[in-house]
Design an enzyme around this catalytic site. Structure first.
Site, PDB file in Angstrom:
ATOM      1  N   GLU A   1       0.849  -1.198   0.000  1.00 58.40           N
ATOM      2  CA  GLU A   1       0.000   0.000   0.000  1.00 58.40           C
ATOM      3  C   GLU A   1       0.891   1.257   0.000  1.00 58.40           C
ATOM      4  O   GLU A   1       0.653   2.197  -0.765  1.00 58.40           O
ATOM      5  CB  GLU A   1      -0.913  -0.017   1.234  1.00 58.40           C
ATOM      6  CG  GLU A   1      -1.752   1.237   1.395  1.00 58.40           C
ATOM      7  CD  GLU A   1      -1.929   1.618   2.860  1.00 58.40           C
ATOM      8  OE1 GLU A   1      -2.263   0.759   3.683  1.00 58.40           O
ATOM      9  OE2 GLU A   1      -1.702   2.807   3.185  1.00 58.40           O
ATOM     10  N   HIS A   2       1.907   1.268   0.834  1.00 55.03           N
ATOM     11  CA  HIS A   2       2.834   2.412   0.837  1.00 55.03           C
ATOM     12  C   HIS A   2       3.544   2.553  -0.504  1.00 55.03           C
ATOM     13  O   HIS A   2       3.724   3.657  -1.023  1.00 55.03           O
ATOM     14  CB  HIS A   2       3.885   2.229   1.941  1.00 55.03           C
ATOM     15  CG  HIS A   2       3.409   2.603   3.311  1.00 55.03           C
ATOM     16  ND1 HIS A   2       4.021   3.562   4.068  1.00 55.03           N
ATOM     17  CD2 HIS A   2       2.373   2.152   4.059  1.00 55.03           C
ATOM     18  CE1 HIS A   2       3.405   3.683   5.240  1.00 55.03           C
ATOM     19  NE2 HIS A   2       2.399   2.824   5.256  1.00 55.03           N
TER      20      HIS A   2
END
Lengths: 458, 458
Positions: A74-75
């Site tokens: 996600e990052h």
């Protein structure tokens, strides 16, 4: 406050849209040929949109040794494609007057934007680009993994109650992947590689594993067409086979103690319980929802009234049940004893509360009060486009009909005292229970500063 | 009570702004009506009730619900050092007993009609906000209970003793946490004995000494109609709004003497630094000064400047230098909290203990560079694009509009504040920002607190 959140969240799961036909339409669905699902709800109250892309890949899809990879990816999704350099996604949304962020949980990874309605095409274009074209460089990874470790220190390692929840889940589940923390174990983060992240992306980031949810001042047809333009060309992919990893039946109560610097002890009791699977035929999840609300639906509900106000055993107490999951559900009660009172006294008071419901059920007044709250939440929920988008996405992700909110509210209102008694008797038993306790330690009692993580290349 | 820490891991932690940060203040001119510049962004009706209370109202029938708040200048800025917590405990007790109703009857009064009453409290403002269905029976019952809480609290002695014990236990628990320790030390360095330096919820020692007479006295001298602000948003007519404003304020106590303004804040004359040992894995760092008043000639230049410095999510200088380039922190931000007098200007971050000094060097470099040279033309352009382009998101729900009405009423901002807002943003120049930061933010006279920093690694 936060316990209200849990109750409210549960109730909100039962919200439905009202009959304000001029302002609202129903949710409309369209599926692209590549399998990507699109849900749109027109909401004309303000010239804005909430836009979300849900990937059906959360921490429950991870395997040992690479826990936390869903969240790390996600990052990394903000770290650029060949057309959109690292950080440019957020800068472009900001220049368009928008806000963007993302979150990961057990069941899903979700990317979202809130923008003026005229900027929706920009959000869709950028989301489609990073669904297909993410560059996952070792250099970017080696920096961002350190940010994630800081996140873990902030939200878990230095938060005694978070450590209790982490230990509780790891104890309650032995086989099911709900046992591992969403953020991942620190040692797994320290040993995660950019190849792990790339493998995760290649496995799960496909249109046939994604749902786009848009709520706002838009026409559904226009959104379908715009989505087709951007996401349509991305080919479907074969997804990894998902194994059920069903938790074997528990045999006997489980207990775990966490020592951490704190002033007061803390008690969490969690029982294995079913999740909602058939919105129309299931009844136990609704009865569990009702049970949680009778125990903790406001300050006059049983737990607060009797344990905080009357007996003064606790300074705070809460109950919650969340039945909207891809995996199994849980019924949870947590409490902090008042100074001078023990965890043992508190646990037996909680057990006494459960025993009374098993023996005598709940009153018509209590049921009626919860029903009034459900009715009101059905309306209140409509004040936030973002909350609505999250609700539809979460139902769809859990494999439930996105348009079942009204039916869920109706079923919840049909729950009887006998059903509440029945679920308390069936599910709130020791063979389903894990008790986790925070044992407070003096501040000086821990070694200063956790060991530094291995250096990553700068 | 349910921390639910592991349910979601997010890419960014939203900086928590105590009270109303600038970023939360609704602002505005309507985006989609640039051509209608003479028209109001929101049709706000404003009047003074017969009781003397100031009333702001927006009529909206989109949803069958109603939001009402009543606020007073009765926040912790009215506390004295020796009775810190009096303002907060007074407000806390108001909803736990009124003439003719005990605390359970009050809680049930709201829950039975699905209504929710929230307390709002910061250094300046104290009050209550109600959310209810707008249907007659529900609205009437919820407002009746709210009216009694505001106008005839009974401050029952046994409840006071219990709540004091709960508050003290909670404070002692909180005092073990690095995030609490850093905030308290920071506030003290900024404000010394000024009430803005006191913890809003008080101290265990001072709370232990509070008596019922203290609470009654504080209530009578602060909860007066002539200083009350009533904000109303939702599905009722102007005539009904008038009735509600009277009903909520006509029986308020009469002030014996007018409330004095909050004392002026003194600027820091030197740099102040404080290091506190803590066994946490991360160091918690705060850097700042007394900042901005709510009515302040430098308001817009400082606010727009802060978007660039550390307020603008994933695009700010602090974000880029501390997180994006160096991976030193998960959360890094700066903000102004504008109060009646200068509220804090604050930069915050958390980093692994042995990186504390490195992070501090980076923050000081960024601040010093920004405060002396100001932003670049491209940065200012980006900030304006985001703030002006995102204007509609600030007023896209009843909740946000109610908050805006409460602020405009409390601080007596111009009623056309919304209509001129984007114009004022557009008018901010590079020179104004540079000039305002040069005069107002002095990098040589910052208060700096590091909790849990351990020994620097080199």
């Amino acid at each position: 406050m936060v316990s209200n959140t849990m109750t409210v969240r549960a109730l909100i799961a039962a919200a439905a849209w009202c009959a304000c036909a001029t302002v609202y339409a129903d949710v409309q669905q369209h599926v692209l040929p590549n399998g990507m699902k699109i849900l749109v709800k027109e909401d004309r109250r303000a010239p804005v949109v909430a836009c979300m892309v849900w990937y059906r890949a959360g921490s429950m899809d991870e395997v040992n040794g690479t826990t936390g990879v869903a969240h790390v990816l996600e990052h990394m999704m903000f770290k650029g494609t060949k057309d959109v350099p690292s950080g440019e996604f957020s800068r472009a949304i900001a220049r368009a007057g928008g806000r963007d962020n993302a979150f990961t949980n057990k069941d899903a990874t979700v990317y979202h934007q809130q923008l003026h309605k005229s900027k929706l095409p920009l959000a869709l274009k950028l989301e489609a680009d990073r669904m297909a074209n993410l560059i996952l460089s070792e250099a970017e990874f080696s920096r961002e993994i350190r940010v994630v470790m800081e996140e873990r220190r902030l939200r878990t390692d230095d938060q005694p109650k978070s450590l209790v929840y982490e230990a509780r889940s790891a104890t309650a589940y032995e086989a099911h992947p709900y046992r591992t923390p969403v953020v991942g174990w620190m040692n797994d983060l320290e040993n995660l590689t950019y190849e792990d992240a790339r493998n995760w992306y290649n496995a799960w980031y496909a249109p046939n594993n994604a749902t786009l949810v848009v709520v706002g001042d838009v026409s559904a047809e226009a959104v379908f067409a715009e989505a087709e333009k951007h996401f349509g060309p991305i080919p479907a992919r074969l997804l990894p086979r998902r194994k059920p990893q069903t938790e074997p039946p528990q045999q006997g109560i489980k207990r775990v103690i966490v020592n951490a610097p704190a002033e007061l002890p803390y008690l969490v009791m969690g029982w294995h319980a079913p999740s909602l699977r058939d919105v129309d035929k299931d009844w136990a999840p609704y009865a569990l929802e009702m049970l949680a609300a009778v125990l903790d639906g406001g300050d006059a509900a049983r737990l607060n009234r009797e344990l905080v106000r009357e007996s003064r055993l606790a300074i705070s107490v809460g109950a919650g049940y969340d039945g909207i999951n891809r995996g199994p559900g849980e019924f949870i009660i947590d409490a902090t004893p008042a100074p001078g009172k023990t965890i043992e006294e508190l646990e037996s008071a909680v057990r006494e509360q459960i025993r009374r419901i098993v023996d005598k059920g709940v009153s018509a007044d209590e049921l009626q009060r919860v029903k009034a709250q459900v009715t009101a939440y059905q309306v209140f929920q409509l004040d936030s486009m973002f909350a609505q988008a999250r609700e539809f996405g979460s139902l769809d992700n859990a494999g439930l009909p996105f348009d079942s909110l009204e039916l869920q509210a109706k079923k919840l209102k049909e729950v009887t005292s006998a059903q509440v008694q029945e679920v308390a008797k069936t599910y709130l038993v020791d063979d389903r229970l894990t008790v986790a306790v925070l044992s407070p330690q003096p501040l000086g009692g821990r070694k200063p500063a956790a060991a530094p993580a291995p250096e990553h290349r700068h | 009570m349910f921390p639910m820490p592991l349910m979601n891991a997010c890419r960014k932690r939203v900086a928590f702004v105590a009270g109303r940060g600038l970023s939360r203040i609704a602002v505005l001119l309507v985006l989609w009506s640039a051509a209608l510049a003479s028209h109001a962004a929101l049709p706000i009706q404003q009047w003074v009730a017969a009781s003397g209370a100031r009333v702001l109202f927006v009529e909206s029938h989109d949803l069958p619900m109603l939001d009402v708040s009543v606020e007073f200048p009765a926040g912790s800025g009215r506390d004295a050092v020796e009775s810190s917590g009096l303002a907060n405990v007074t407000q806390r007790l108001m909803r736990l007993g009124v003439e003719g109703m005990n605390e359970d009857a009050i809680s049930r009064g709201f829950a039975d009609v699905g209504a929710m009453l929230n307390s709002t409290f910061d250094a300046d403002r104290a009050g209550f906000s109600l959310r209810t269905l707008s249907s007659d029976a529900e609205q009437k019952q919820a407002l009746d209970v709210m009216g009694r809480i505001v106008q005839s609290p009974s401050f029952p002695e046994p409840t006071l003793e219990r709540e004091k014990a709960r508050a003290i236990a909670t404070l002692k628990e909180s005092d073990t946490k690095p995030e609490t320790i850093v905030m308290r030390r920071f506030a003290h360095l900024l404000y010394a004995d000024h009430p803005y330096g006191l913890r809003t919820t008080g101290e265990p020692k001072t709370i232990a000494q509070l008596t019922r007479a203290n609470l009654v006295g504080f209530y009578k001298s602060h909860y007066n109609a002539d200083v009350a602000v009533v904000a109303i948003m939702g599905d009722i007519t102007r005539a009904r709004a008038g009735e509600i404003a009277e009903q909520l304020t006509r029986d308020l106590p009469k002030a014996a003497a007018p409330l004095p303004p909050i004392a002026p804040v003194r600027a820091l004359t030197t740099a102040l630094e404080s290091d506190v040992e803590h066994p946490s894995a991360q160091a918690h760092i705060l850097v700042g000064q007394p900042g901005l008043k709510r009515i302040d000639p430098d308001y817009f230049p400082l606010w727009v400047g802060n978007y660039i410095l550390g307020g603008g999510g994933f695009t700010s200088r602090l974000y880029n230098e501390v997180r994006e380039k160096r991976a030193l922190s998960y959360s890094v931000y700066s903000f102004f909290v504008p109060f009646e007098q200068q509220g804090p200007f604050q930069i915050g971050l958390q980093t692994r203990s042995d990186q504390a000094q490195e992070a501090l060097r980076v923050v000081r470099g960024v601040l010093s560079d920004f405060a002396t040279k100001g932003p670049t033309p491209a940065e200012l352009e980006g900030a304006k694009q985001n703030i002006v382009g995102g204007f509609a998101l600030r007023i896209d729900s009843n909740q946000k509009i109610l908050n805006y009405l409460a602020v405009i009423g409390f601080y007596e901002l111009p009623i056309d504040y919304l209509d001129t807002f984007t114009t004022r943003i557009e008018a901010v120049t590079l020179e104004q920002i540079r000039d305002a930061y040069t005069r107002r933010i002095d990098p040589e006279r910052m208060a700096t607190v590091v909790v849990g920093g351990g020994k620097p690694s080199q």
